[in-house]
Design an enzyme around this catalytic site. Structure first.
Site, PDB file in Angstrom:
ATOM      1  N   SER A 259      42.912  12.331  49.549  1.00 17.67           N
ATOM      2  CA  SER A 259      42.174  11.553  50.393  1.00 17.67           C
ATOM      3  C   SER A 259      42.632  11.844  51.803  1.00 17.67           C
ATOM      4  O   SER A 259      43.751  12.120  52.001  1.00 17.67           O
ATOM      5  CB  SER A 259      42.193  10.009  50.241  1.00 17.67           C
ATOM      6  OG  SER A 259      41.472   9.520  49.191  1.00 17.67           O
TER       7      SER A 259
ATOM      8  N   THR B 213      41.058   7.299  47.393  1.00 16.46           N
ATOM      9  CA  THR B 213      41.344   6.068  48.417  1.00 16.46           C
ATOM     10  C   THR B 213      40.450   6.017  49.692  1.00 16.46           C
ATOM     11  O   THR B 213      40.018   4.994  50.018  1.00 16.46           O
ATOM     12  CB  THR B 213      42.643   6.490  49.004  1.00 16.46           C
ATOM     13  OG1 THR B 213      43.949   6.505  48.200  1.00 16.46           O
ATOM     14  CG2 THR B 213      43.196   5.540  50.443  1.00 16.46           C
TER      15      THR B 213
ATOM     16  N   ASN C 204      41.155  15.598  44.056  1.00 16.14           N
ATOM     17  CA  ASN C 204      40.917  13.982  43.501  1.00 16.14           C
ATOM     18  C   ASN C 204      41.110  13.269  44.537  1.00 16.14           C
ATOM     19  O   ASN C 204      41.899  13.494  45.908  1.00 16.14           O
ATOM     20  CB  ASN C 204      42.209  13.925  42.828  1.00 16.14           C
ATOM     21  CG  ASN C 204      42.114  14.268  41.495  1.00 16.14           C
ATOM     22  OD1 ASN C 204      41.479  15.267  41.134  1.00 16.14           O
ATOM     23  ND2 ASN C 204      42.803  13.813  40.582  1.00 16.14           N
TER      24      ASN C 204
ATOM     25  N   ASP D 253      41.700  10.383  34.297  1.00 14.86           N
ATOM     26  CA  ASP D 253      42.704  10.591  35.246  1.00 14.86           C
ATOM     27  C   ASP D 253      43.901  10.214  34.913  1.00 14.86           C
ATOM     28  O   ASP D 253      43.950   8.881  34.355  1.00 14.86           O
ATOM     29  CB  ASP D 253      42.127   9.759  36.475  1.00 14.86           C
ATOM     30  CG  ASP D 253      42.856  10.370  37.979  1.00 14.86           C
ATOM     31  OD1 ASP D 253      43.467  11.290  37.736  1.00 14.86           O
ATOM     32  OD2 ASP D 253      42.947   9.631  38.726  1.00 14.86           O
TER      33      ASP D 253
ATOM     34  N   ASP E 199      48.843  13.600  31.668  1.00 15.61           N
ATOM     35  CA  ASP E 199      50.065  13.543  32.740  1.00 15.61           C
ATOM     36  C   ASP E 199      51.143  13.494  31.965  1.00 15.61           C
ATOM     37  O   ASP E 199      51.774  12.393  32.025  1.00 15.61           O
ATOM     38  CB  ASP E 199      49.816  12.695  33.793  1.00 15.61           C
ATOM     39  CG  ASP E 199      50.755  12.794  34.777  1.00 15.61           C
ATOM     40  OD1 ASP E 199      51.593  13.556  34.684  1.00 15.61           O
ATOM     41  OD2 ASP E 199      50.669  11.824  35.866  1.00 15.61           O
TER      42      ASP E 199
HETATM   43  P1  13P Z   1      44.047   9.411  46.960  1.00 13.10           P
HETATM   44  O1  13P Z   1      44.693   8.203  46.524  1.00 13.10           O
HETATM   45  O2  13P Z   1      44.530  10.436  47.988  1.00 13.10           O
HETATM   46  O3  13P Z   1      42.747   9.375  47.140  1.00 13.10           O
HETATM   47  O4  13P Z   1      44.319  10.223  45.137  1.00 13.10           O
HETATM   48  C1  13P Z   1      43.664   9.867  44.174  1.00 13.10           C
HETATM   49  C2  13P Z   1      44.135  10.556  43.202  1.00 13.10           C
HETATM   50  O5  13P Z   1      44.644  11.774  43.237  1.00 13.10           O
HETATM   51  C3  13P Z   1      43.676  10.402  41.911  1.00 13.10           C
HETATM   52  O6  13P Z   1      44.245  11.092  40.839  1.00 13.10           O
END
Ligand code: 13P
Length: 342
Positions: free
Chosen positions: A226, A269, A266, A83, A105
């Site tokens: 999330s 959180t 993704n 990620d 990224d």
């Molecule tokens: P959240 O913080 O909304 O879970 O997003 C996680 C994310 O996008 C990891 O790349």
């Protein structure tokens, strides 16, 4: 089943018209929670690790935990995804370690903070595509910037000021040859995304429709997805936490995105909140406990329930057995024959 290419999993999802959650991990219990959720719902699984997670697990623990997952859950198509790779070097080290998918990224500079210009983004992303595709590894790129900082990565920009431009997206996908495109539509990483239930003014789902109209075959990725459920905020606060009232991305908005070409979603959180709430509850209700299993088991279970719920609502449930893993060496040959995403 050996770990599979994310491209294969997303191609299958595109055919089946469903999305696939990509869940962040830092430790064994989180990997176990995802694998159990995948087994109970018969879902393909994408496990993802940030640079912070790789350093926390010292890479080798992560790698061997994932190997254990493939042994113990042979029926689950399983992807290990880097990620937010901040540089081609980070992606290279992930590929060498056995990740089957990487995110370059290039929307941010290598410091993971400063927004980068378009030409830089194209250059570093293309470099990673060339290196990764040679080995059959999938590449996700990002255009536009998300708000919020996660694991020290993020520009902390106003999420609405750096939305993905649909015309630029066409050029970006063409020039880089990426397999999946992360789009910026107003979301941010972490729990504090929106100060009220988001509407079309702050969560720009229409941008996904616009990009999809121009790139109908492009696999899109939603970051910062999330839902920050109220019940998890309430559990955390009931047992001594101090989370301020906040709002995430409603699951029905994600489902709308899936209908318009979003295939990877993704989530980090929500899992963290489920774990924290469960641990806090045990600490308050059983201050006499000191065996970590007494709180890590409920924590793992709480994360499993969140992941299961997401797997069901994203539509990936029931699809684990739809296909056999294509070896990465075979995928590499397909790239040479110009497997393209758009
Ligand atoms: P959240 O913080 O909304 O879970 O997003 C996680 C994310 O996008 C990891 O790349």
């Amino acid at each position: 089943m050996a770990m599979v290419s994310m491209r294969q999993v997303l191609d299958e999802a595109a055919k089946g018209g469903y999305g696939v959650g990509a869940f962040n991990v830092n430790n064994m219990e989180q990997i176990q929670a995802i694998m159990e959720a995948a087994r109970e719902t018969n879902s393909p699984a994408i496990v993802q690790a940030s640079r912070g997670a790789r350093s926390y697990t010292n890479d080798r623990f992560l790698y061997h935990l994932m190997m254990a997952a493939t042994e113990l859950y042979p029926e689950i198509p399983l992807v290990l995804h880097q990620d937010h790779g901040n540089s081609p070097e980070t992606c290279k080290s992930a590929i060498e370690m056995g990740f089957t998918s990487v995110m370059m990224d290039g929307s941010l500079m290598a410091d993971g903070k400063t927004p980068a210009d378009f030409e830089y983004n194209v250059r570093v992303t293309r470099e990673v595509v060339d290196m990764a595709h040679e080995r059959g590894v999938t590449v996700e790129g990002e255009l536009g910037c998300l708000g919020g900082i996660e694991d020290g990565h993020g520009a902390d920009v106003d999420a609405l000021a750096h939305l993905t431009d649909p015309d630029q997206a066409v050029e970006f996908v063409e020039r880089t040859g990426i397999d999946a495109l992360a789009v910026a539509i107003g979301t941010s990483h972490g729990a504090y995304k929106f100060s009220k239930k988001p509407d079309g003014e702050v969560l720009i789902m229409s941008r996904i429709d616009e990009i999809h109209a121009k790139l109908p075959n492009c696999h899109m990725v939603m970051h910062g997805s999330s839902s920050v459920p109220q019940e998890l905020q309430d559990i955390i606060n009931k047992y001594g936490g101090q989370m301020k009232q906040t709002y995430g991305v409603p699951v029905e908005e994600i489902q709308r995105g899936i209908r318009s070409g979003v295939l990877k979603i993704n989530v980090a959180t929500d899992s963290r909140m489920a774990i924290t709430g469960a641990i806090r509850k045990v600490f308050v209700e059983h201050p006499e406990h000191f065996d970590p299993r007494d709180y890590l088991k409920p924590a793992r279970n709480a994360m499993k329930e969140v992941v299961k719920a997401r797997m069901i609502s994203f539509g990936q449930a029931g699809h684990a057995g739809d296909y056999q893993a294509i070896p990465l060496s075979e995928i590499a040959k397909q790239y040479k024959g110009q497997l393209v995403s758009a």
